[in-house]
Scaffold this motif. Sequence first.
Motif, PDB file in Angstrom:
ATOM      1  N   TYR A   1     -37.424 -61.582 -34.387  1.00  0.00           N
ATOM      2  CA  TYR A   1     -35.995 -61.643 -34.105  1.00  0.00           C
ATOM      3  C   TYR A   1     -35.410 -62.975 -34.580  1.00  0.00           C
ATOM      4  O   TYR A   1     -36.074 -64.015 -34.488  1.00  0.00           O
ATOM      5  CB  TYR A   1     -35.711 -61.545 -32.595  1.00  0.00           C
ATOM      6  CG  TYR A   1     -36.258 -60.325 -31.910  1.00  0.00           C
ATOM      7  CD1 TYR A   1     -35.517 -59.141 -31.835  1.00  0.00           C
ATOM      8  CD2 TYR A   1     -37.514 -60.360 -31.300  1.00  0.00           C
ATOM      9  CE1 TYR A   1     -36.025 -58.023 -31.179  1.00  0.00           C
ATOM     10  CE2 TYR A   1     -38.023 -59.250 -30.646  1.00  0.00           C
ATOM     11  CZ  TYR A   1     -37.274 -58.081 -30.588  1.00  0.00           C
ATOM     12  OH  TYR A   1     -37.783 -56.984 -29.942  1.00  0.00           O
TER      13      TYR A   1
ATOM     14  N   ALA B   1     -32.696 -65.626 -33.456  1.00  0.00           N
ATOM     15  CA  ALA B   1     -31.988 -66.006 -32.231  1.00  0.00           C
ATOM     16  C   ALA B   1     -30.899 -67.010 -32.592  1.00  0.00           C
ATOM     17  O   ALA B   1     -31.193 -68.108 -33.059  1.00  0.00           O
ATOM     18  CB  ALA B   1     -32.958 -66.616 -31.221  1.00  0.00           C
TER      19      ALA B   1
ATOM     20  N   GLU C   1     -25.511 -64.313 -37.533  1.00  0.00           N
ATOM     21  CA  GLU C   1     -25.800 -62.941 -37.095  1.00  0.00           C
ATOM     22  C   GLU C   1     -25.494 -61.944 -38.208  1.00  0.00           C
ATOM     23  O   GLU C   1     -26.316 -61.068 -38.525  1.00  0.00           O
ATOM     24  CB  GLU C   1     -24.967 -62.599 -35.859  1.00  0.00           C
ATOM     25  CG  GLU C   1     -25.174 -61.168 -35.371  1.00  0.00           C
ATOM     26  CD  GLU C   1     -24.177 -60.758 -34.306  1.00  0.00           C
ATOM     27  OE1 GLU C   1     -24.466 -59.813 -33.555  1.00  0.00           O
ATOM     28  OE2 GLU C   1     -23.089 -61.379 -34.237  1.00  0.00           O
TER      29      GLU C   1
ATOM     30  N   GLU D   1     -33.431 -58.114 -36.924  1.00  0.00           N
ATOM     31  CA  GLU D   1     -32.914 -57.887 -35.578  1.00  0.00           C
ATOM     32  C   GLU D   1     -32.467 -59.231 -35.022  1.00  0.00           C
ATOM     33  O   GLU D   1     -33.126 -60.254 -35.236  1.00  0.00           O
ATOM     34  CB  GLU D   1     -33.980 -57.278 -34.672  1.00  0.00           C
ATOM     35  CG  GLU D   1     -34.396 -55.869 -35.056  1.00  0.00           C
ATOM     36  CD  GLU D   1     -35.344 -55.263 -34.039  1.00  0.00           C
ATOM     37  OE1 GLU D   1     -34.870 -54.814 -32.976  1.00  0.00           O
ATOM     38  OE2 GLU D   1     -36.552 -55.260 -34.309  1.00  0.00           O
TER      39      GLU D   1
ATOM     40  N   ILE E   1     -30.903 -61.554 -31.652  1.00  0.00           N
ATOM     41  CA  ILE E   1     -30.598 -61.744 -30.233  1.00  0.00           C
ATOM     42  C   ILE E   1     -29.606 -62.891 -30.138  1.00  0.00           C
ATOM     43  O   ILE E   1     -29.885 -64.000 -30.623  1.00  0.00           O
ATOM     44  CB  ILE E   1     -31.858 -62.076 -29.410  1.00  0.00           C
ATOM     45  CG1 ILE E   1     -32.867 -60.928 -29.475  1.00  0.00           C
ATOM     46  CG2 ILE E   1     -31.479 -62.361 -27.949  1.00  0.00           C
ATOM     47  CD1 ILE E   1     -34.183 -61.228 -28.773  1.00  0.00           C
TER      48      ILE E   1
ATOM     49  N   THR F   1     -27.555 -65.831 -28.341  1.00  0.00           N
ATOM     50  CA  THR F   1     -27.897 -66.788 -27.294  1.00  0.00           C
ATOM     51  C   THR F   1     -26.683 -67.637 -26.931  1.00  0.00           C
ATOM     52  O   THR F   1     -25.644 -67.593 -27.589  1.00  0.00           O
ATOM     53  CB  THR F   1     -29.034 -67.719 -27.752  1.00  0.00           C
ATOM     54  OG1 THR F   1     -28.575 -68.488 -28.874  1.00  0.00           O
ATOM     55  CG2 THR F   1     -30.265 -66.917 -28.163  1.00  0.00           C
TER      56      THR F   1
ATOM     57  N   ALA G   1     -33.280 -66.669 -25.499  1.00  0.00           N
ATOM     58  CA  ALA G   1     -33.424 -65.351 -26.129  1.00  0.00           C
ATOM     59  C   ALA G   1     -34.373 -64.458 -25.345  1.00  0.00           C
ATOM     60  O   ALA G   1     -34.161 -63.247 -25.236  1.00  0.00           O
ATOM     61  CB  ALA G   1     -33.920 -65.511 -27.570  1.00  0.00           C
TER      62      ALA G   1
ATOM     63  N   ASN H   1     -32.131 -63.392 -22.367  1.00  0.00           N
ATOM     64  CA  ASN H   1     -31.015 -62.530 -22.777  1.00  0.00           C
ATOM     65  C   ASN H   1     -31.491 -61.242 -23.425  1.00  0.00           C
ATOM     66  O   ASN H   1     -30.854 -60.191 -23.277  1.00  0.00           O
ATOM     67  CB  ASN H   1     -30.102 -63.274 -23.766  1.00  0.00           C
ATOM     68  CG  ASN H   1     -29.246 -64.320 -23.087  1.00  0.00           C
ATOM     69  OD1 ASN H   1     -29.144 -64.353 -21.864  1.00  0.00           O
ATOM     70  ND2 ASN H   1     -28.643 -65.189 -23.871  1.00  0.00           N
ATOM     71  N   GLY H   2     -32.597 -61.325 -24.171  1.00  0.00           N
ATOM     72  CA  GLY H   2     -33.099 -60.139 -24.854  1.00  0.00           C
ATOM     73  C   GLY H   2     -34.019 -59.294 -24.014  1.00  0.00           C
ATOM     74  O   GLY H   2     -34.473 -58.232 -24.458  1.00  0.00           O
TER      75      GLY H   2
ATOM     76  N   LEU I   1     -37.088 -59.832 -23.279  1.00  0.00           N
ATOM     77  CA  LEU I   1     -38.374 -59.704 -23.952  1.00  0.00           C
ATOM     78  C   LEU I   1     -39.517 -59.842 -22.954  1.00  0.00           C
ATOM     79  O   LEU I   1     -39.549 -60.785 -22.160  1.00  0.00           O
ATOM     80  CB  LEU I   1     -38.509 -60.771 -25.044  1.00  0.00           C
ATOM     81  CG  LEU I   1     -37.448 -60.755 -26.153  1.00  0.00           C
ATOM     82  CD1 LEU I   1     -37.733 -61.845 -27.171  1.00  0.00           C
ATOM     83  CD2 LEU I   1     -37.389 -59.399 -26.829  1.00  0.00           C
TER      84      LEU I   1
END
Length: 266
Positions: A52, A54, A61, A70, A72, A74, A88, A91-92, A94
């Motif tokens: 990802y 971040a 982005e 992909e 994420i 932040t 990340a 927020n993601g 994971l």
Amino acid sequence: MKTVILIPARYASTRYPGKPLVTVRQPDGSHKSLIQMSWEAACSVPGVDAVYVATDDARIEDAAKRFGAEVIMTSRDCENGTARCADAVTNGGLDADLIVNLQGDAPLTPPWFVEALIDEMKRDPDAVMATPIIRCDRETYGNFVEDRKNGMVGGTTAVRDNAGNALYFSKEVIPWLDPKKVADMDPIPVFHHVGVYAYRRQTLLDYAAWGECELEQLEGLEQLRFLANGASVRCVEVDGRGRVFWELNNPHDTARIEQALEAIAQ
């Protein structure tokens, strides 16, 4: 062990604004952004479950999504790449056991550097994090010294104890070497710290909770927060296998990276 790679990237770099979107000439004459090169380097690492980008910036982005990454998003308040990785993870959502931070200014990072970190973390369950170091060749050592003479910050150096854990990291060249004796030193006893980290999930979250420390602020090196809070940083010596490793810290480093890419392609 579920493993993900995060590539923290911010647009508002103090030393080099917009750095992730800087383009670098490839050996075939095309150009790729630094963030795309870093993402491709991360995707080349075997055995990783996901990669990802971040970031807190819509420009990064958009660029990342265009080349298939992909993303994420932040907080804008993340003070460095490690804090951005921690953000990340939260927020993601994971659930990875191991998080690798491959910073977006090091596209020359070979996949075996990251593999070495993952292998070390699997081998030693007591290791809470790991980072690679590579012994300086004369060219790299010369670049370090030249940058310091010109008042520029280049790469980071590291010293470690007999168990392989970091004693200190600095943007100065450490240990200091007597210029009169360097020509006779083989190998050069200076290690270049490669800005890649592998963390246990809880160690990364602890980092965010600790807050900035004085040494981290003085040197501008995020990893010093771990040392200041008593967390061991395992330094894993890696072999460059003939490659010249260099990060993009200053605008003139672009030429160094392009030269290294040409050498790899030959």
